[in-house]
Enzyme design. Structure first.
Site, PDB file in Angstrom:
ATOM      1  N   ASP A 468      44.672   5.117 -38.682  1.00 17.49           N
ATOM      2  CA  ASP A 468      44.946   4.944 -37.257  1.00 17.49           C
ATOM      3  C   ASP A 468      46.269   4.199 -37.040  1.00 17.49           C
ATOM      4  O   ASP A 468      46.783   3.530 -37.947  1.00 17.49           O
ATOM      5  CB  ASP A 468      43.778   4.144 -36.635  1.00 17.49           C
ATOM      6  CG  ASP A 468      43.602   4.398 -35.150  1.00 17.49           C
ATOM      7  OD1 ASP A 468      44.482   5.012 -34.536  1.00 17.49           O
ATOM      8  OD2 ASP A 468      42.564   3.954 -34.608  1.00 17.49           O
ATOM      9  N   ASP A 538      41.562  10.283 -27.814  1.00 23.20           N
ATOM     10  CA  ASP A 538      40.458   9.346 -27.597  1.00 23.20           C
ATOM     11  C   ASP A 538      39.575   9.800 -26.448  1.00 23.20           C
ATOM     12  O   ASP A 538      38.518   9.217 -26.199  1.00 23.20           O
ATOM     13  CB  ASP A 538      41.004   7.947 -27.290  1.00 23.20           C
ATOM     14  CG  ASP A 538      41.344   7.213 -28.567  1.00 23.20           C
ATOM     15  OD1 ASP A 538      41.039   7.731 -29.650  1.00 23.20           O
ATOM     16  OD2 ASP A 538      41.923   6.110 -28.485  1.00 23.20           O
TER      17      ASP A 538
HETATM   18  C1  DGJ Z   1      41.803   4.334 -31.666  1.00 21.57           C
HETATM   19  C2  DGJ Z   1      41.177   5.587 -32.203  1.00 21.57           C
HETATM   20  O1  DGJ Z   1      41.745   6.709 -31.630  1.00 21.57           O
HETATM   21  C3  DGJ Z   1      39.682   5.500 -31.974  1.00 21.57           C
HETATM   22  O2  DGJ Z   1      39.067   6.703 -32.373  1.00 21.57           O
HETATM   23  C4  DGJ Z   1      39.136   4.326 -32.725  1.00 21.57           C
HETATM   24  O3  DGJ Z   1      39.310   4.550 -34.099  1.00 21.57           O
HETATM   25  C5  DGJ Z   1      39.840   3.061 -32.278  1.00 21.57           C
HETATM   26  N1  DGJ Z   1      41.269   3.195 -32.342  1.00 21.57           N
HETATM   27  C6  DGJ Z   1      39.415   1.901 -33.115  1.00 21.57           C
HETATM   28  O4  DGJ Z   1      40.115   0.778 -32.812  1.00 21.57           O
END
Ligand code: DGJ
Length: 730
Positions: A468, A538
């Site tokens: 991430d 997200d």
């Molecule tokens: C952003 C990601 O896109 C989410 O899926 C998740 O992993 C969060 N970060 C966790 O902090």
């Protein structure tokens, strides 16, 4: 096919199975002659050349790598500052080389060949004799794909220092006055992948990122199309940059109606010192031509990116169905909670459990611990290995989340190394989500991350990693670089990231890596070279996802598009949709769940079980098949798309209705990509019985869409060839 060079005429004809690209050297300048549908190669091709009005200067000349300062007032492709402060250079042709296959780009992600016969490469050598700046223009043409890959290598062969102020990867001049439109992907966090299209008028259209990442706001992609171009008809010229940092793509229409498209590393806040003998290699632009609309352009990108950009053990493998605990628990979990979700997953046919954020340091919220990559024993008393083994015992693989490019000011790492983040001495360090960005230009920083991850990968059975990256770069400066190299920081950051990704993915080839950047903030071809799939957004709401996934598919293959079923009311928009609808949307991508499976009713669990079983049957087709977009969610209440196997023997159609329409008109859906000569058996999600139709009928008349009474309804058709259509072959 390949590259035909006519030295005398200074003519270069790059030809694939369906496309030609012509360059001619005119007065020493590499002039762009033609790009489009295939032309036969002839001994005398001079009559093809575009006639430039007599006496016209560089401003009227269509060029391959234009300069600024000697009469061309459009955007240049490059600019170099000499030691004496002047910025005028004039690149003239000095020679060429051709080679079979495609050379790798040192330190950069790139499309590749597996066999030299797949492609040919032309290098045009240009030089500014006064400064000694040598420029190689690289062109790779694929034999069986309508793809040209361009990049540039700039070398200082002079005696004095040079400073590059701009070094784009490609510039293409469409010399004829022609109505053109530009289409690209714009958006924001949780709203990625909006297909935007608008006419090009005199002036500039700029899409770019200044964020140090390719960004949610603009994907590093643009296509020039004609006003008539649709999904299945008309010309499309795609430009896709294999790069994960700040980029620019600028389309400029001049006073004569010519269009110039330049693409590469963003020249804004960029400079690069070239000492004697040093070189700079730009990232590459993958240029696709389609004479059959945007759909064919996308399929060309999909096939290429799936098989000649993505790498590793998982490239051609069907991807596991996962369950991720992020929206199920956020930071609030312990080992037993995780195992209980996995336990339920095992019963329902899920193959991989992913432990997301919150397992390390003292991370109970998003305000601490990034950089401290060791397990939090308060939550996981037996350690990571214990949870992973318990999950493995259930028959699921174990996956783990990291955010390796970040550092929390509240972390052991920051207390020890406060200078390891990108920063400018004496200035504020701008935090976003309470975090700073590690200075990946520094070897020791990358080594620390490599060692931290290796320590886990060698002691915990990790089969999957979600990598991430949750904020953009600010105060872009490095404590390690001298003042004259500070403007190199953003690009060096990306190069550092690539160096680490190469090392770690090579060292652990059995791990499936998925890239993520608050969803689709870095959904780009550069990341796909290291990680064959990306968390698309997200935003997990199924209705929103129709647009996000449809838009993302303009460039990226379905195997790369992570898509999960999440809980309702949806956590981003509060919408309530059926589990069936959510399943059909997510099964149109790289499928998984992101919710607490233990909270489902028995009935819901039964449906999940069916979805998982169904996806195992269809995932080969969905992930590796050809995508045909049938109805755009950007244009109305309905969406539809279909996946077709390479041999056209099998297809799967999904259709979706957002809002119910009372007393609805009769609707049918015309299929695409089938063989008109074959008969197909069609099974509908709404019926027990099958029907048999010719491929021609399915594509010309279409299939009747069953009436759906409610909001957020969906269905599918499974289409299977049953033989040759002998009833009417006329
Ligand atoms: C952003 C990601 O896109 C989410 O899926 C998740 O992993 C969060 N970060 C966790 O902090």
């Amino acid at each position: 096919m390949g590259i035909m060079v006519q030295e005398q005429a200074g003519l270069f004809h790059l030809q694939s199975s369906g496309m030609s690209y012509l360059i001619q050297i005119v007065n020493g300048y590499p002039v762009h002659v033609y790009w489009g549908g295939k032309l036969k190669h002839r001994e005398r091709m001079e009559d093809l050349l575009l006639h430039t009005p007599n006496g016209a200067g560089l401003d009227r000349l269509p060029q391959e790598y234009p300069q600024y300062g000697s009469g061309d007032f459009r955007n240049p492709a490059y600019q170099a500052e000499l030691a004496d402060g002047t910025r005028i250079t004039e690149l003239k042709y000095v020679g060429c080389r051709t080679m079979k296959g495609k050379p790798a780009l040192s330190g950069l992600p790139a499309v590749y060949t597996e066999d030299d016969a797949e492609a040919d490469t032309l290098v045009l050598e240009l030089k500014d004799s006064y400064s000694g700046l040598k420029v190689d223009l690289l062109y790779t043409i694929f034999a069986d794909r309508n793809v040209i890959v361009r990049s540039v290598r700039l070398v200082n062969e002079g005696l004095n220092q040079l400073r590059l102020r701009r070094a784009l990867s490609a510039s293409v001049d469409f010399a004829e006055k022609r109505d053109m439109e530009i289409t690209y992907l714009s958006g924001a966090w949780a709203r990625e992948g909006n297909i935007t299209r608008r006419p090009l008028l005199q002036g500039e259209t700029r899409i770019d990122s200044k964020r140090g990442m390719s960004s949610h706001q603009f994907n590093p992609f643009a296509a020039l199309v004609t006003p008539e171009t649709s999904e299945s008809h008309g010309e499309a010229y795609g430009f896709s940059l294999v790069y994960s940092g700040s980029f620019e793509a600028v389309a400029e229409v001049d006073s004569f109606g010519s269009t110039r498209l330049g693409m590469g590393v963003n020249a804004f806040d960029f400079a690069w010192q070239l000492s004697q003998g040093e070189s700079f290699q730009t990232p590459e632009v993958v240029m696709v031509y389609s004479g059959q609309g945007l759909g064919e352009m996308s399929r060309t990108y999909h096939r290429l990116y799936r098989t000649r950009l993505c790498r590793g053990e998982y490239r051609d493998r069907e991807r596991p169905i996962l369950v991720n605990n992020w929206e199920a628990t956020y930071f609030n979990f312990d080992a037993d909670k995780l195992v209980s979700i996995a336990e339920e997953g095992a019963k329902l046919g899920i193959e991989l459990f992913v432990l997301d954020d919150g397992w390390f340091g003292k991370r109970d919220a998003d305000n601490s611990s990034l950089g401290d990559w060791y397990e939090d024993r308060r939550k996981l008393p037996g350690g990571l290995a214990d949870v992973a083994e318990r999950i493995n015992k259930l028959g699921l693989q174990f996956g783990l989340w990291f955010e390796p490019e970040m550092i929390s000011p509240d972390s052991e790492l920051y207390r020890k190394h406060p200078d390891w983040c990108l920063h400018v001495p004496g200035r504020r360090r701008t935090e976003a989500r309470w975090q700073l960005v590690l200075d990946y230009t520094r070897q020791e920083v990358r080594d620390y991350i490599y060692d931290s991850l290796t320590a886990i990968f060698t002691t915990v059975p990790v089969s999957y990693v979600k990598w991430d990256m949750n904020r953009a770069l600010t105060e872009i400066g490095s404590a390690e670089l001298p003042p004259e190299r500070q403007s190199e920081t953003a690009h060096r950051y990306v190069l550092g990231l690539y160096e680490l990704l190469e090392r770690i993915t090579k060292a652990f080839p059995h791990i499936l890596f998925e890239s993520c950047s608050s969803g689709g903030g870095r959904f780009d071809p550069g990341m796909l070279y290291y990680m064959p799939q990306t968390w698309t957004s997200d935003n997990t709401d199924a209705v929103e996802r129709l647009k996000i996934q449809y838009g993302t598919s303009l460039v990226y293959p379905i195997s790369a598009i992570g898509a999960h079923v999440s809980a309702v009311p949806n956590h981003q928009v509060g919408r309530i949709t059926s589990l069936e609808f959510r399943g059909n949307v997510a099964m149109s991508g790289n499928f998984g769940y992101e919710l607490d499976l233990t909270k489902f009713t028995d009935e819901e669990k039964e449906l999940v079980k069916e979805q998982a079983a169904a996806y195992k049957q269809i995932r080969g087709l969905v992930q590796q098949g050809d995508l045909y977009r049938l109805k755009s969610p950007f244009e109305g209440n309905e969406s539809a798309w279909m996946f077709v196997s390479e041999d056209q023997e099998e297809a799967l159609v999904y259709y979706f209705q957002v809002m119910a329409v009372p007393h609805a008109p009769r609707r049918s859906l015309r299929l695409a990509g089938l063989n008109p000569e074959l008969e197909y058996e069609v099974q509908s999600s709404d019926s027990e019985t099958t029907s048999t139709w010719g491929g021609d009928r399915l594509m010309q008349l279409g299939l009747h869409l069953p009436y759906k009474q409610k909001d957020y309804e969906s269905g599918w058709f499974s289409v299977r060839a049953v033989g040759t259509n002998i009833s009417d072959r006329a």
